[in-house]
Design an enzyme around this catalytic site. Sequence first.
Site, PDB file in Angstrom:
ATOM      1  N   LYS A  28       0.860  -1.192   0.000  1.00  0.00           N
ATOM      2  CA  LYS A  28       0.000   0.000   0.000  1.00  0.00           C
ATOM      3  C   LYS A  28       0.887   1.230   0.000  1.00  0.00           C
ATOM      4  O   LYS A  28       1.995   1.204   0.547  1.00  0.00           O
ATOM      5  CB  LYS A  28      -0.854   0.009   1.274  1.00  0.00           C
ATOM      6  N   GLY A  57     -19.829   7.905   5.200  1.00  0.00           N
ATOM      7  CA  GLY A  57     -18.910   8.163   4.089  1.00  0.00           C
ATOM      8  C   GLY A  57     -19.572   7.845   2.763  1.00  0.00           C
ATOM      9  O   GLY A  57     -19.987   6.709   2.508  1.00  0.00           O
ATOM     10  N   GLY A 110     -18.378   8.446  -0.545  1.00  0.00           N
ATOM     11  CA  GLY A 110     -17.449   8.694  -1.638  1.00  0.00           C
ATOM     12  C   GLY A 110     -17.556   7.645  -2.718  1.00  0.00           C
ATOM     13  O   GLY A 110     -18.657   7.184  -3.078  1.00  0.00           O
ATOM     14  N   VAL A 131     -16.988   4.557  -2.818  1.00  0.00           N
ATOM     15  CA  VAL A 131     -17.659   3.294  -2.478  1.00  0.00           C
ATOM     16  C   VAL A 131     -19.022   3.564  -1.838  1.00  0.00           C
ATOM     17  O   VAL A 131     -20.030   2.943  -2.199  1.00  0.00           O
ATOM     18  CB  VAL A 131     -16.803   2.455  -1.494  1.00  0.00           C
TER      19      VAL A 131
HETATM   20  P1  NAD Z   1     -13.418   8.433  -0.930  1.00  0.00           P
HETATM   21  O1  NAD Z   1     -12.289   9.331  -0.574  1.00  0.00           O
HETATM   22  O2  NAD Z   1     -13.927   8.428  -2.323  1.00  0.00           O
HETATM   23  O3  NAD Z   1     -14.679   8.714   0.024  1.00  0.00           O
HETATM   24  C1  NAD Z   1     -14.612   8.814   1.422  1.00  0.00           C
HETATM   25  C2  NAD Z   1     -15.808   9.626   1.898  1.00  0.00           C
HETATM   26  O4  NAD Z   1     -15.830   9.608   3.319  1.00  0.00           O
HETATM   27  C3  NAD Z   1     -15.744  11.106   1.470  1.00  0.00           C
HETATM   28  O5  NAD Z   1     -17.008  11.499   0.989  1.00  0.00           O
HETATM   29  C4  NAD Z   1     -15.377  11.834   2.773  1.00  0.00           C
HETATM   30  O6  NAD Z   1     -15.886  13.138   2.817  1.00  0.00           O
HETATM   31  C5  NAD Z   1     -16.036  10.931   3.790  1.00  0.00           C
HETATM   32  N1  NAD Z   1     -15.483  10.994   5.140  1.00  0.00           N
HETATM   33  C6  NAD Z   1     -14.193  11.093   5.525  1.00  0.00           C
HETATM   34  N2  NAD Z   1     -14.102  11.054   6.867  1.00  0.00           N
HETATM   35  C7  NAD Z   1     -15.352  10.912   7.334  1.00  0.00           C
HETATM   36  C8  NAD Z   1     -15.920  10.797   8.632  1.00  0.00           C
HETATM   37  N3  NAD Z   1     -15.167  10.825   9.735  1.00  0.00           N
HETATM   38  N4  NAD Z   1     -17.263  10.668   8.750  1.00  0.00           N
HETATM   39  C9  NAD Z   1     -18.048  10.645   7.655  1.00  0.00           C
HETATM   40  N5  NAD Z   1     -17.571  10.749   6.386  1.00  0.00           N
HETATM   41  C10 NAD Z   1     -16.242  10.877   6.244  1.00  0.00           C
HETATM   42  O7  NAD Z   1     -12.939   6.966  -0.480  1.00  0.00           O
HETATM   43  P2  NAD Z   1     -13.477   5.576  -1.010  1.00  0.00           P
HETATM   44  O8  NAD Z   1     -12.670   5.153  -2.182  1.00  0.00           O
HETATM   45  O9  NAD Z   1     -14.972   5.635  -1.075  1.00  0.00           O
HETATM   46  O10 NAD Z   1     -13.046   4.613   0.179  1.00  0.00           O
HETATM   47  C11 NAD Z   1     -13.767   4.591   1.399  1.00  0.00           C
HETATM   48  C12 NAD Z   1     -13.134   3.555   2.334  1.00  0.00           C
HETATM   49  O11 NAD Z   1     -13.207   2.258   1.733  1.00  0.00           O
HETATM   50  C13 NAD Z   1     -11.648   3.802   2.613  1.00  0.00           C
HETATM   51  O12 NAD Z   1     -11.343   3.369   3.919  1.00  0.00           O
HETATM   52  C14 NAD Z   1     -10.935   2.905   1.612  1.00  0.00           C
HETATM   53  O13 NAD Z   1      -9.647   2.546   2.028  1.00  0.00           O
HETATM   54  C15 NAD Z   1     -11.882   1.725   1.618  1.00  0.00           C
HETATM   55  N6  NAD Z   1     -11.805   0.924   0.398  1.00  0.00           N
HETATM   56  C16 NAD Z   1     -12.033   1.507  -0.812  1.00  0.00           C
HETATM   57  C17 NAD Z   1     -11.969   0.722  -1.960  1.00  0.00           C
HETATM   58  C18 NAD Z   1     -12.267   1.299  -3.311  1.00  0.00           C
HETATM   59  O14 NAD Z   1     -12.516   0.512  -4.246  1.00  0.00           O
HETATM   60  N7  NAD Z   1     -12.283   2.609  -3.486  1.00  0.00           N
HETATM   61  C19 NAD Z   1     -11.671  -0.642  -1.857  1.00  0.00           C
HETATM   62  C20 NAD Z   1     -11.458  -1.205  -0.598  1.00  0.00           C
HETATM   63  C21 NAD Z   1     -11.534  -0.403   0.536  1.00  0.00           C
END
Ligand code: NAD
Length: 349
Positions: free
Chosen positions: A82, A183, A185, A187
């Site tokens: 990572k 959250g 975003g 996902v």
């Molecule tokens: P992203 O950055 O697109 O979205 C994250 C969202 O969470 C944003 O809208 C942000 O404003 C919000 N956020 C941040 N802190 C917060 C809090 N304390 N309370 C409420 N909302 C909050 O990220 P993502 O790609 O959607 O990933 C989300 C999580 O899933 C991460 O932990 C990431 O490591 C994990 N993940 C993502 C993927 C993927 O395919 N993108 C795969 C496996 C795991």
Amino acid sequence: MPPTFETLLETWTGESVLIHRDRPTGTWVFIALYSTRPGTPMGGTRMRVYDRPADGLRDALRLAEGMAYKWACLGLEKGGGKAVLAVPEPMRGKARRDLLLRYGKLVESLGGAFATGEDLGTTPADMAVLHEVTRYVHGIREDGRVTDPGPFTANGVAHGIRSVVTEVLDRRDLEGLRVAVQGLGDVGEPLVRILHRKGADLTLADVEVDRAEDLARELGAASVPAAEIYCADCDVFAPCAVGGILNPSTIPQLRCRIVAGSANNQLEVPDRDSLHLRDRGIVYVPDFVINAGGALVFGTMTGTDGPEELMAKTEAIGFTVREILREAREREETPLEAAFRRAERVLRD
Ligand code: NAD
């Protein structure tokens, strides 16, 4: 005492870490390689502002370890890796592009020792920039387009939720299931849309308040301030934001039966917090199992498969979640213990 680079590296059980300082922006770059024996370490690149650089290093170390377990549970021969770009402030425009190009060259210089993709704080557009200078980016299709892992991860989480509610709540579908999502975003948003289509009753929160309110309005869901999502009365709490959010201060607030979401490293201290959840009668679905849909697709894509074919693969996440929950029940252990045992078995073999 807050952890330092030394204490973090001394206690880490992974293989190696590349630490680089990007002088033009003051960004700390950490590339953590947890395991190379199963295959090339693959894992996303996170971009985030941390209070201290050591917090970014800690994130990279824990995330790389989680990736090793994720690949092992998927049965794919890849190592855990990572990268974290600990930026001093949010990066935009040319400064962001230039930082990504410099980082991409660093990845390229490793000659394939690490391959990366999108993660929290980075986007498919960022991956396209990296791809200008390095071959070691996954999710790039033959026609050069970049695949977004978020919808695949979200679909995998939805399959996982379906399995856990069948196992724990004896429900056949998601109609009327009360889900609180933290959250919204890459996902969280597609997950919410899938759950909405299946008839779930949703409560949404994001630190970007407008994002939660707009989506809630569009879908006829409820939204709450970010700090209040822990005490939302629901069947399933789905953390889809940052890690470390399940800890001694938040677990007592939870009013759910199940925790199942995409965020990596949801438990601040895995053993302590998974037992605390069990003692509260809450079933925790290990993050590295339920959030593996994107990894599964990226780790097995050929570059020519169509979107439906790719999406269909994520159904496997539901099967794995079910197997782990059943194994945990039979052995009277937590799902986290069952998932670790499964991963360790694969890593050992
Ligand atoms: P992203 O950055 O697109 O979205 C994250 C969202 O969470 C944003 O809208 C942000 O404003 C919000 N956020 C941040 N802190 C917060 C809090 N304390 N309370 C409420 N909302 C909050 O990220 P993502 O790609 O959607 O990933 C989300 C999580 O899933 C991460 O932990 C990431 O490591 C994990 N993940 C993502 C993927 C993927 O395919 N993108 C795969 C496996 C795991």
